[in-house]
Design a protein around this motif. Structure first.
Motif, short mmCIF file in Angstrom:
data_model
loop_
_atom_site.label_atom_id
_atom_site.label_comp_id
_atom_site.label_asym_id
_atom_site.label_seq_id
_atom_site.Cartn_x
_atom_site.Cartn_y
_atom_site.Cartn_z
N LYS A 86 0.85 -1.19 0.00
CA LYS A 86 0.00 0.00 0.00
C LYS A 86 0.88 1.23 0.00
O LYS A 86 2.00 1.20 0.48
N GLY A 87 0.37 2.31 -0.56
CA GLY A 87 1.10 3.57 -0.54
C GLY A 87 1.68 3.92 -1.89
O GLY A 87 1.23 3.44 -2.94
N TRP A 88 2.71 4.76 -1.84
CA TRP A 88 3.26 5.32 -3.07
C TRP A 88 3.94 4.29 -3.96
O TRP A 88 3.92 4.40 -5.18
N ARG A 89 4.54 3.25 -3.37
CA ARG A 89 5.16 2.21 -4.21
C ARG A 89 4.08 1.46 -4.99
O ARG A 89 4.27 1.14 -6.16
N ALA A 90 2.95 1.20 -4.36
CA ALA A 90 1.83 0.57 -5.07
C ALA A 90 1.32 1.50 -6.17
O ALA A 90 1.04 1.04 -7.29
N THR A 91 1.22 2.79 -5.88
CA THR A 91 0.79 3.76 -6.89
C THR A 91 1.75 3.75 -8.07
O THR A 91 1.32 3.79 -9.23
N ALA A 92 3.05 3.70 -7.80
CA ALA A 92 4.05 3.68 -8.87
C ALA A 92 3.85 2.45 -9.76
O ALA A 92 3.85 2.56 -10.99
N ALA A 93 3.70 1.29 -9.16
CA ALA A 93 3.51 0.06 -9.93
C ALA A 93 2.19 0.09 -10.69
O ALA A 93 2.14 -0.25 -11.88
N ASN A 94 1.13 0.49 -10.01
CA ASN A 94 -0.19 0.50 -10.64
C ASN A 94 -0.27 1.47 -11.81
O ASN A 94 -1.02 1.23 -12.76
N SER A 95 0.49 2.55 -11.76
CA SER A 95 0.43 3.53 -12.85
C SER A 95 0.87 2.93 -14.18
O SER A 95 0.41 3.34 -15.24
N GLN A 96 1.72 1.92 -14.13
CA GLN A 96 2.19 1.29 -15.36
C GLN A 96 1.16 0.35 -15.98
O GLN A 96 1.25 0.03 -17.16
N VAL A 97 0.18 -0.08 -15.20
CA VAL A 97 -0.84 -0.99 -15.72
C VAL A 97 -2.22 -0.36 -15.74
O VAL A 97 -3.23 -1.04 -15.87
N GLY A 98 -2.27 0.96 -15.61
CA GLY A 98 -3.53 1.69 -15.75
C GLY A 98 -4.49 1.55 -14.59
O GLY A 98 -5.70 1.70 -14.77
N ILE A 99 -3.98 1.28 -13.41
CA ILE A 99 -4.83 1.16 -12.23
C ILE A 99 -4.56 2.36 -11.33
O ILE A 99 -3.44 2.59 -10.91
N ALA A 100 -5.62 3.12 -11.05
CA ALA A 100 -5.49 4.32 -10.21
C ALA A 100 -5.79 3.94 -8.77
O ALA A 100 -6.90 4.11 -8.29
N SER A 101 -4.80 3.37 -8.11
CA SER A 101 -4.98 2.94 -6.72
C SER A 101 -3.65 2.94 -6.00
O SER A 101 -2.60 2.70 -6.60
N SER A 102 -3.73 3.16 -4.69
CA SER A 102 -2.52 3.10 -3.87
C SER A 102 -2.43 1.76 -3.13
O SER A 102 -1.67 1.62 -2.18
N THR A 103 -3.18 0.77 -3.61
CA THR A 103 -3.12 -0.58 -3.08
C THR A 103 -2.83 -1.55 -4.22
O THR A 103 -3.47 -1.51 -5.26
N PHE A 104 -1.85 -2.40 -4.01
CA PHE A 104 -1.49 -3.42 -4.99
C PHE A 104 -2.24 -4.69 -4.59
O PHE A 104 -1.83 -5.43 -3.70
N GLY A 105 -3.38 -4.89 -5.24
CA GLY A 105 -4.25 -6.01 -4.91
C GLY A 105 -4.28 -7.06 -6.00
O GLY A 105 -3.39 -7.13 -6.86
N ALA A 106 -5.33 -7.87 -5.99
CA ALA A 106 -5.47 -8.97 -6.94
C ALA A 106 -5.52 -8.46 -8.38
O ALA A 106 -4.91 -9.07 -9.28
N SER A 107 -6.20 -7.34 -8.63
CA SER A 107 -6.27 -6.82 -9.99
C SER A 107 -4.90 -6.31 -10.45
O SER A 107 -4.54 -6.45 -11.62
N SER A 108 -4.14 -5.73 -9.54
CA SER A 108 -2.78 -5.28 -9.87
C SER A 108 -1.91 -6.48 -10.22
O SER A 108 -1.18 -6.47 -11.23
N GLU A 109 -1.98 -7.50 -9.40
CA GLU A 109 -1.19 -8.70 -9.62
C GLU A 109 -1.53 -9.33 -10.98
O GLU A 109 -0.64 -9.70 -11.75
N SER A 110 -2.81 -9.40 -11.29
CA SER A 110 -3.25 -9.97 -12.57
C SER A 110 -2.76 -9.11 -13.74
O SER A 110 -2.27 -9.64 -14.75
N ALA A 111 -2.89 -7.81 -13.60
CA ALA A 111 -2.44 -6.90 -14.67
C ALA A 111 -0.94 -7.00 -14.89
O ALA A 111 -0.46 -6.98 -16.03
N TRP A 112 -0.17 -7.12 -13.80
CA TRP A 112 1.28 -7.26 -13.92
C TRP A 112 1.65 -8.59 -14.55
O TRP A 112 2.58 -8.66 -15.37
#
Length: 138
Positions: A86-112
């Motif tokens: 959670k936080g800015w590192r999650a935001t950094a990762a999510n920005s590359q996969v088009g997810i506007a969130s500060s939480t790296f969750g299941a959708s982030s993992e799937s997108a990555w």
């Protein structure tokens, strides 16, 4: 962490004042994760330039305001985000996969995982330094 682990790779993108987009958003979020207060808006303006210079000075890098291999390597942790981050590192990762969130969750993992497969990388769903570097260059 050893110096070898922080050796810069020449194939990072170069960002400078005037650039816009997801790579700038990623950079800004990474700077926020290091404690630098700035807007995370995808615009490399005067505020981002000032924080990049401060980050470079604090890390003993050349202070030129240009984000190249040395600055990216210093700003990017070995593991940027994984499920539960959670936080800015999650935001950094999510920005590359088009997810506007500060939480790296299941959708982030799937997108990555999907992005990693498309880039020919191991599809583990974790945004590590090498995965992020490859995503920034696409």
């Amino acid at each position: 962490m050893s110096r070898a682990a922080l050796a810069p790779d020449a194939s990072w993108p170069t960002l400078r004042q005037g650039h816009r987009g997801r790579n700038v958003t990623t950079l800004q979020a990474l700077l926020r994760s290091h404690g630098y207060a700035l807007d995370v808006d995808g615009v490399f303006g005067q505020g981002t330039l000032s924080k990049v210079r401060a980050f470079q000075a604090n890390r003993g890098l050349a202070v030129d305001g240009v984000v190249g291999p040395n600055t990216w390597t210093a700003a990017t942790p070995a593991t940027v985000a994984r499920r539960g981050t959670k936080g800015w590192r999650a935001t950094a990762a999510n920005s590359q996969v088009g997810i506007a969130s500060s939480t790296f969750g299941a959708s982030s993992e799937s997108a990555w995982r999907s992005l990693q497969r498309s880039l020919g990388l191991t599809a583990d769903g974790v945004c590590g330094r090498e995965s992020l570097r490859s995503a920034l260059l696409r």
